[in-house]
Motif scaffolding. Structure first.
Motif, PDB file in Angstrom:
ATOM      1  N   ILE A  29     -20.956  38.543 115.111  1.00  0.00           N
ATOM      2  CA  ILE A  29     -20.909  39.278 113.836  1.00  0.00           C
ATOM      3  C   ILE A  29     -22.102  38.993 112.940  1.00  0.00           C
ATOM      4  O   ILE A  29     -22.129  39.419 111.784  1.00  0.00           O
ATOM      5  N   SER A  30     -23.070  38.266 113.444  1.00  0.00           N
ATOM      6  CA  SER A  30     -24.221  37.877 112.629  1.00  0.00           C
ATOM      7  C   SER A  30     -25.469  37.865 113.500  1.00  0.00           C
ATOM      8  O   SER A  30     -25.415  38.214 114.675  1.00  0.00           O
ATOM      9  N   THR A  31     -26.574  37.424 112.912  1.00  0.00           N
ATOM     10  CA  THR A  31     -27.809  37.289 113.698  1.00  0.00           C
ATOM     11  C   THR A  31     -28.019  35.849 114.165  1.00  0.00           C
ATOM     12  O   THR A  31     -29.111  35.493 114.598  1.00  0.00           O
ATOM     13  N   LEU A  62     -23.551  24.515 105.107  1.00  0.00           N
ATOM     14  CA  LEU A  62     -22.223  24.595 105.712  1.00  0.00           C
ATOM     15  C   LEU A  62     -21.916  25.985 106.256  1.00  0.00           C
ATOM     16  O   LEU A  62     -20.969  26.157 107.009  1.00  0.00           O
ATOM     17  N   GLY A  63     -22.713  26.968 105.832  1.00  0.00           N
ATOM     18  CA  GLY A  63     -22.449  28.342 106.229  1.00  0.00           C
ATOM     19  C   GLY A  63     -23.428  29.289 105.588  1.00  0.00           C
ATOM     20  O   GLY A  63     -24.462  28.873 105.045  1.00  0.00           O
ATOM     21  N   TYR A  93     -19.796  36.712 105.239  1.00  0.00           N
ATOM     22  CA  TYR A  93     -19.899  35.249 105.202  1.00  0.00           C
ATOM     23  C   TYR A  93     -19.383  34.643 106.491  1.00  0.00           C
ATOM     24  O   TYR A  93     -18.626  35.271 107.229  1.00  0.00           O
ATOM     25  N   TRP A  94     -19.836  33.439 106.754  1.00  0.00           N
ATOM     26  CA  TRP A  94     -19.276  32.603 107.810  1.00  0.00           C
ATOM     27  C   TRP A  94     -19.423  31.144 107.393  1.00  0.00           C
ATOM     28  O   TRP A  94     -20.293  30.797 106.585  1.00  0.00           O
ATOM     29  N   ARG A 114     -14.703  24.020 107.771  1.00  0.00           N
ATOM     30  CA  ARG A 114     -13.553  24.891 107.506  1.00  0.00           C
ATOM     31  C   ARG A 114     -12.367  24.089 106.979  1.00  0.00           C
ATOM     32  O   ARG A 114     -12.248  22.900 107.216  1.00  0.00           O
ATOM     33  N   GLY A 115     -11.498  24.789 106.248  1.00  0.00           N
ATOM     34  CA  GLY A 115     -10.290  24.174 105.721  1.00  0.00           C
ATOM     35  C   GLY A 115     -10.488  23.433 104.415  1.00  0.00           C
ATOM     36  O   GLY A 115      -9.581  22.754 103.943  1.00  0.00           O
ATOM     37  N   ARG A 116     -11.662  23.560 103.807  1.00  0.00           N
ATOM     38  CA  ARG A 116     -11.981  22.852 102.558  1.00  0.00           C
ATOM     39  C   ARG A 116     -12.161  23.800 101.382  1.00  0.00           C
ATOM     40  O   ARG A 116     -12.560  23.384 100.310  1.00  0.00           O
TER      41      ARG A 116
END
Length: 193
Positions: free
Chosen positions: A52-54, A94-95, A111-112, A118-120
């Motif tokens: 879903i991204s580059t 982080l992303g 976003y990713w 994750r979870g924060r």
């Protein structure tokens, strides 16, 4: 080697400026740097993010640096704003989150977040910050984002950030060689924060 984008043609419009935005909750949005390739390396092994991204699906230092340069090119070519989502404490990426202005007073948000972050609440904090900035500072009337129905963590983050689900778009986007359904979400300046 500089870690800043360069303009090659003085006849093009000035590039967009990607600012630093405090997102709260220990999260910062900032321009990408070449030393952010560690997060690119991590997510290149993710089964979904490269689709879903580059982000390259096969990491090398050359491919990681090329990813960062592509993020710079978004502003240089006036396509949109690509931010590294970073830890406000140690500045580690982080992303990624981007705001892509389009026609008719709309902009899309994508976003990713790396698995290790994750979870924060990182995605929610980043979405709140970029949404406030886009709606209030840039004056974009409508922000939209699309999330696959199975991706509950992503659509829950969008809802916590004030986005409202408007419906299901059947067969909306091709991902990994197949047509996928997407929830469509929006946020307007007049929506409650």
């Amino acid at each position: 080697m500089s870690d800043r984008p360069r303009r090659h043609d003085a006849t093009i419009e000035d590039p967009l400026t990607v600012p630093e935005l405090s997102a709260g909750d220990g999260v910062l949005l900032r321009p990408w740097r070449l030393d952010d390739v560690a997060v690119v390396e991590e997510v290149s092994g993710d089964p979904y993010i490269p689709l879903i991204s580059t982000v390259p699906s096969s990491y090398s230092d050359t491919e990681g640096a090329a990813f960062v340069r592509r993020q710079w090119s978004r502003a240089v070519e006036r396509v949109g704003y690509s931010f590294a989502i970073a830890d406000a404490g140690d500045d580690r990426a982080l992303g990624q989150i981007g705001l892509w202005p389009g026609p008719h007073g709309r902009a899309s948000v994508g976003y990713w977040v790396a698995g290790s972050a994750r979870g924060r609440g990182v995605a929610c904090a980043a979405l709140r910050a970029i949404s406030s900035w886009g709606l209030e500072r840039l004056g974009i009337p409508r922000l939209e984002l699309h999330v696959e129905p199975w991706n509950a963590a992503s659509w829950k983050a969008a809802e916590r950030a004030g986005f409202l689900r408007e419906g299901l778009l059947r067969g909306w986007q091709e991902i990994g060689g197949e047509r996928r359904d997407m929830y469509v979400y929006s946020r307007l300046l007049t929506d409650p924060a």
